[in-house]
Write a protein that holds these residues in place. Structure first.
Motif, PDB file in Angstrom:
ATOM      1  N   VAL A   1       4.395 -76.970  69.775  1.00 47.13           N
ATOM      2  CA  VAL A   1       4.457 -75.889  70.759  1.00 47.13           C
ATOM      3  C   VAL A   1       5.876 -75.340  70.877  1.00 47.13           C
ATOM      4  CG1 VAL A   1       4.005 -75.268  73.163  1.00 47.13           C
ATOM      5  CG2 VAL A   1       2.541 -76.948  72.020  1.00 47.13           C
ATOM      6  N   ILE A   2       6.017 -74.054  70.586  1.00 53.45           N
ATOM      7  CA  ILE A   2       7.297 -73.362  70.756  1.00 53.45           C
ATOM      8  C   ILE A   2       7.216 -72.494  72.007  1.00 53.45           C
ATOM      9  CG2 ILE A   2       7.810 -73.400  68.282  1.00 53.45           C
ATOM     10  CD1 ILE A   2       6.868 -70.492  68.118  1.00 53.45           C
ATOM     11  N   ARG A   3       8.366 -71.991  72.451  1.00 53.63           N
ATOM     12  CA  ARG A   3       8.390 -71.070  73.581  1.00 53.63           C
ATOM     13  C   ARG A   3       9.201 -69.841  73.232  1.00 53.63           C
ATOM     14  NH1 ARG A   3      11.132 -74.401  77.114  1.00 53.63           N
ATOM     15  NH2 ARG A   3      11.939 -72.545  78.148  1.00 53.63           N
ATOM     16  N   THR A   4       8.806 -68.726  73.844  1.00 56.63           N
ATOM     17  CA  THR A   4       9.551 -67.480  73.640  1.00 56.63           C
ATOM     18  C   THR A   4       9.332 -66.572  74.852  1.00 56.63           C
ATOM     19  OG1 THR A   4       9.968 -65.660  72.096  1.00 56.63           O
ATOM     20  CG2 THR A   4       7.666 -66.293  72.425  1.00 56.63           C
ATOM     21  N   ALA A   5      10.295 -65.726  75.140  1.00 56.67           N
ATOM     22  CA  ALA A   5      10.233 -64.864  76.331  1.00 56.67           C
ATOM     23  C   ALA A   5       9.088 -63.852  76.243  1.00 56.67           C
ATOM     24  CB  ALA A   5      11.565 -64.145  76.531  1.00 56.67           C
ATOM     25  N   ASP A   6       8.892 -63.270  75.052  1.00 57.88           N
ATOM     26  CA  ASP A   6       7.821 -62.282  74.868  1.00 57.88           C
ATOM     27  C   ASP A   6       6.775 -62.866  73.919  1.00 57.88           C
ATOM     28  OD1 ASP A   6       6.180 -60.106  74.521  1.00 57.88           O
ATOM     29  OD2 ASP A   6       7.807 -58.668  74.203  1.00 57.88           O
ATOM     30  N   ARG A   7       5.898 -63.669  74.491  1.00 58.49           N
ATOM     31  CA  ARG A   7       4.926 -64.399  73.676  1.00 58.49           C
ATOM     32  C   ARG A   7       3.974 -63.469  72.930  1.00 58.49           C
ATOM     33  NH1 ARG A   7       1.780 -68.653  76.945  1.00 58.49           N
ATOM     34  NH2 ARG A   7       0.818 -66.841  77.950  1.00 58.49           N
ATOM     35  N   LEU A   8       3.486 -62.439  73.598  1.00 54.61           N
ATOM     36  CA  LEU A   8       2.520 -61.534  72.967  1.00 54.61           C
ATOM     37  C   LEU A   8       3.111 -60.864  71.730  1.00 54.61           C
ATOM     38  CD1 LEU A   8      -0.309 -60.319  73.080  1.00 54.61           C
ATOM     39  CD2 LEU A   8       0.603 -58.504  74.556  1.00 54.61           C
ATOM     40  N   ALA A   9       4.384 -60.467  71.826  1.00 54.28           N
ATOM     41  CA  ALA A   9       5.049 -59.822  70.682  1.00 54.28           C
ATOM     42  C   ALA A   9       5.138 -60.780  69.505  1.00 54.28           C
ATOM     43  CB  ALA A   9       6.434 -59.337  71.086  1.00 54.28           C
ATOM     44  N   LEU A  10       5.513 -62.033  69.785  1.00 50.47           N
ATOM     45  CA  LEU A  10       5.630 -63.026  68.710  1.00 50.47           C
ATOM     46  C   LEU A  10       4.254 -63.354  68.134  1.00 50.47           C
ATOM     47  CD1 LEU A  10       7.198 -65.003  66.968  1.00 50.47           C
ATOM     48  CD2 LEU A  10       7.140 -66.645  68.872  1.00 50.47           C
ATOM     49  N   GLN A  11       3.269 -63.494  68.991  1.00 52.64           N
ATOM     50  CA  GLN A  11       1.929 -63.815  68.513  1.00 52.64           C
ATOM     51  C   GLN A  11       1.371 -62.696  67.624  1.00 52.64           C
ATOM     52  OE1 GLN A  11      -1.167 -64.471  71.534  1.00 52.64           O
ATOM     53  NE2 GLN A  11      -1.954 -66.165  70.295  1.00 52.64           N
TER      54      GLN A  11
ATOM     55  N   THR B   1       6.253 -74.939  85.763  1.00 54.97           N
ATOM     56  CA  THR B   1       4.908 -74.908  85.176  1.00 54.97           C
ATOM     57  C   THR B   1       4.511 -73.487  84.785  1.00 54.97           C
ATOM     58  OG1 THR B   1       4.119 -76.889  86.293  1.00 54.97           O
ATOM     59  CG2 THR B   1       2.453 -75.250  85.734  1.00 54.97           C
ATOM     60  N   GLU B   2       4.737 -72.544  85.677  1.00 56.30           N
ATOM     61  CA  GLU B   2       4.366 -71.150  85.417  1.00 56.30           C
ATOM     62  C   GLU B   2       5.165 -70.566  84.253  1.00 56.30           C
ATOM     63  OE1 GLU B   2       4.676 -69.375  89.349  1.00 56.30           O
ATOM     64  OE2 GLU B   2       3.381 -70.984  90.096  1.00 56.30           O
ATOM     65  N   LYS B   3       6.425 -70.937  84.162  1.00 58.24           N
ATOM     66  CA  LYS B   3       7.261 -70.485  83.041  1.00 58.24           C
ATOM     67  C   LYS B   3       6.707 -71.025  81.710  1.00 58.24           C
ATOM     68  CE  LYS B   3      12.079 -70.666  81.361  1.00 58.24           C
ATOM     69  NZ  LYS B   3      12.265 -69.207  81.193  1.00 58.24           N
ATOM     70  N   ILE B   4       6.360 -72.299  81.716  1.00 58.84           N
ATOM     71  CA  ILE B   4       5.790 -72.921  80.517  1.00 58.84           C
ATOM     72  C   ILE B   4       4.516 -72.198  80.092  1.00 58.84           C
ATOM     73  CG2 ILE B   4       4.610 -75.003  79.664  1.00 58.84           C
ATOM     74  CD1 ILE B   4       6.692 -76.634  81.324  1.00 58.84           C
ATOM     75  N   HIS B   5       3.611 -71.996  81.033  1.00 55.26           N
ATOM     76  CA  HIS B   5       2.323 -71.377  80.705  1.00 55.26           C
ATOM     77  C   HIS B   5       2.469 -69.919  80.286  1.00 55.26           C
ATOM     78  CE1 HIS B   5      -0.697 -74.515  81.838  1.00 55.26           C
ATOM     79  NE2 HIS B   5       0.371 -75.032  82.409  1.00 55.26           N
ATOM     80  N   ASP B   6       3.541 -69.272  80.688  1.00 57.68           N
ATOM     81  CA  ASP B   6       3.794 -67.879  80.299  1.00 57.68           C
ATOM     82  C   ASP B   6       4.443 -67.763  78.912  1.00 57.68           C
ATOM     83  OD1 ASP B   6       2.748 -66.863  82.614  1.00 57.68           O
ATOM     84  OD2 ASP B   6       4.680 -66.619  83.620  1.00 57.68           O
ATOM     85  N   GLU B   7       5.066 -68.840  78.450  1.00 53.31           N
ATOM     86  CA  GLU B   7       5.902 -68.739  77.246  1.00 53.31           C
ATOM     87  C   GLU B   7       5.434 -69.557  76.045  1.00 53.31           C
ATOM     88  OE1 GLU B   7      10.174 -67.895  79.564  1.00 53.31           O
ATOM     89  OE2 GLU B   7       9.906 -69.746  78.407  1.00 53.31           O
ATOM     90  N   VAL B   8       4.580 -70.549  76.245  1.00 53.21           N
ATOM     91  CA  VAL B   8       4.239 -71.446  75.135  1.00 53.21           C
ATOM     92  C   VAL B   8       3.335 -70.783  74.100  1.00 53.21           C
ATOM     93  CG1 VAL B   8       4.581 -73.640  76.331  1.00 53.21           C
ATOM     94  CG2 VAL B   8       2.356 -72.481  76.495  1.00 53.21           C
ATOM     95  N   LEU B   9       3.551 -71.169  72.857  1.00 53.34           N
ATOM     96  CA  LEU B   9       2.727 -70.713  71.740  1.00 53.34           C
ATOM     97  C   LEU B   9       2.631 -71.852  70.727  1.00 53.34           C
ATOM     98  CD1 LEU B   9       1.254 -68.147  70.620  1.00 53.34           C
ATOM     99  CD2 LEU B   9       3.343 -67.711  69.290  1.00 53.34           C
ATOM    100  N   SER B  10       1.420 -72.229  70.366  1.00 51.62           N
ATOM    101  CA  SER B  10       1.212 -73.318  69.408  1.00 51.62           C
ATOM    102  C   SER B  10       1.062 -72.745  68.005  1.00 51.62           C
ATOM    103  CB  SER B  10      -0.047 -74.109  69.775  1.00 51.62           C
ATOM    104  OG  SER B  10       0.051 -74.639  71.076  1.00 51.62           O
ATOM    105  N   ILE B  11       1.878 -73.269  67.081  1.00 53.71           N
ATOM    106  CA  ILE B  11       1.821 -72.818  65.688  1.00 53.71           C
ATOM    107  C   ILE B  11       1.086 -73.868  64.848  1.00 53.71           C
ATOM    108  CG2 ILE B  11       3.896 -71.403  65.928  1.00 53.71           C
ATOM    109  CD1 ILE B  11       5.468 -73.584  64.439  1.00 53.71           C
ATOM    110  N   PRO B  12       0.543 -73.493  63.692  1.00 52.52           N
ATOM    111  CA  PRO B  12      -0.254 -74.437  62.904  1.00 52.52           C
ATOM    112  C   PRO B  12       0.528 -75.684  62.500  1.00 52.52           C
ATOM    113  CG  PRO B  12      -0.582 -72.192  62.107  1.00 52.52           C
ATOM    114  CD  PRO B  12       0.550 -72.136  63.095  1.00 52.52           C
TER     115      PRO B  12
END
Length: 366
Positions: free
Chosen positions: A290-300, A335-346
């Motif tokens: 699990v990585i984190r980034t400020a703009d998750r949708l853009a990275l995804q 918690t809210e920051k984590i849930h807003d920013e996390v992204l799981s990569i393969p």
């Protein structure tokens, strides 16, 4: 497309063994609580370093049954409080509620995503009777500190080890034997995954195990004799067949995951991406990377455009779910920051070296 998880590819190496055992299973004609379940319970208890393993229907049932068994034994009472991380998957919270207990949410550490022991003491009341540490994403919680708090206050410690099969501090300190009892899920995508729903409980407590063996089977040990109020939550005999085969490869599966995680951690260099914290020991089995980034949708979206599928674990924290509407006004900033920013990569045994390299290169170019 590099899929986040290809279960067909992951289970392919086991197909011949599955088919052979499936034939024996069909010829045997025993479908519920037979020798395969007993064998898996023996082997998984041995693997975890515990005296007992009780096979149940799924990971949620495992947690619920532990709490209900403790209520039956008088070690918990309905209305008692259980401390649990605020950023866990909702199953941890549902289990507490379904056992008529009260969840008390505690913030995690931003670095590890696991419950912060320093925050636990502030949430203790006269009603607190248990702590439910969740080894999130496959990394063990700070169990030494948690157990010290529990011993000081005479609390029960129940591990939610649903994502942590094989994580260990040492050979004798492994997920499943770090508290009074532990719950495992063998959901197909787990490091040790069945081909359907399945779960288990591990414990060294003879009295607890005795109740659980009965409680999972209508409260009965002898057919048609019901000693306690039980449920129907039995590990399926056929899933035990599959789990028995795959358990032998769990350590090598975990090592492969760690080797991929090491590559990600050493080779992904991008200021826009926050990598997970890990000390390179065996305390993490990387059920998820699990990585984190400020703009998750853009990275995804960027990764999708480059042929890489990702997942979000988890987009909505429990206290913001509609099902828990009376908690919606609570505030847990970390918690809210984590849930807003996390992204799981393969990250799994089905990934080819070229696919792993493509993921690294793509993330570095973001």
């Amino acid at each position: 497309m590099i899929h986040f998880l290809n279960l067909k590819k992951i289970n392919q190496p086991f197909e011949v063994a599955f088919q052979k055992k499936m034939k024996q299973f069909l010829e045997g004609g025993w479908y519920i609580l037979g020798n395969e379940v007993k064998q898996f319970e023996t082997d998984f208890a041995s693997y975890c370093g515990t005296k007992h393993c009780i096979g149940v229907g799924n990971g949620l049932d495992a947690l619920v049954l532990i709490f209900k068994a403790y209520i039956h034994l008088g070690k918990l009472q309905k209305g008692d409080e259980v401390i649990v991380p605020a950023n866990t998957y909702i199953a941890s919270v549902l289990a507490i509620l379904q056992a008529d207990l009260v969840p008390v949410l505690v913030e995690p550490r931003l670095e590890t995503y696991n419950i912060n022991p320093e925050e636990i003491e502030a949430k203790i009341t006269v009603k607190t009777k248990a702590i439910l540490p969740v080894h999130l994403y496959g990394q063990l919680c700070e169990m030494k500190a948690i157990n010290e708090i529990a011993q000081k206050h005479n609390f029960l410690v129940v591990e939610d080890a649903a994502q942590a099969h094989g994580s260990q501090f040492s050979e004798n300190e492994k997920a499943g034997n770090l508290g009074h009892a532990a719950a495992f899920s063998f959901y197909p995508g787990k490091n040790l995954g069945a081909l359907g729903d399945a779960g288990a409980i591990t414990t060294n407590d003879d009295e607890l195990a005795n109740v659980l063996f009965s409680m999972r089977n209508y409260g009965s040990k002898v057919k048609y004799e019901n000693e306690i109020i039980g449920v129907n939550s039995r590990l399926d005999e056929l899933q035990a067949v599959f789990l028995n085969i795959k358990l032998k490869q769990l350590d090598s599966e975990n090592e492969f995951r760690r080797s991929m995680a090491k590559r990600y951690l050493s080779e992904i260099k991008n200021d826009k991406i926050i990598m997970p914290t890990w000390d390179f020991s065996q305390n993490h089995v990387f059920h998820l990377f699990v990585i984190r980034t400020a703009d998750r949708l853009a990275l995804q979206n960027y990764l999708k455009e480059n042929g890489i599928e990702t997942m979000i674990h988890y987009p909505i924290p429990p206290h913001k779910q509609k099902a828990l509407a009376n908690w919606n006004q609570l505030s847990f900033p970390i918690t809210e920051k984590i849930h807003d920013e996390v992204l799981s990569i393969p990250l799994n045994s089905g990934l080819k070296a070229s696919e792993l390299q493509h993921i690294i290169t793509t993330l570095n170019n973001y």
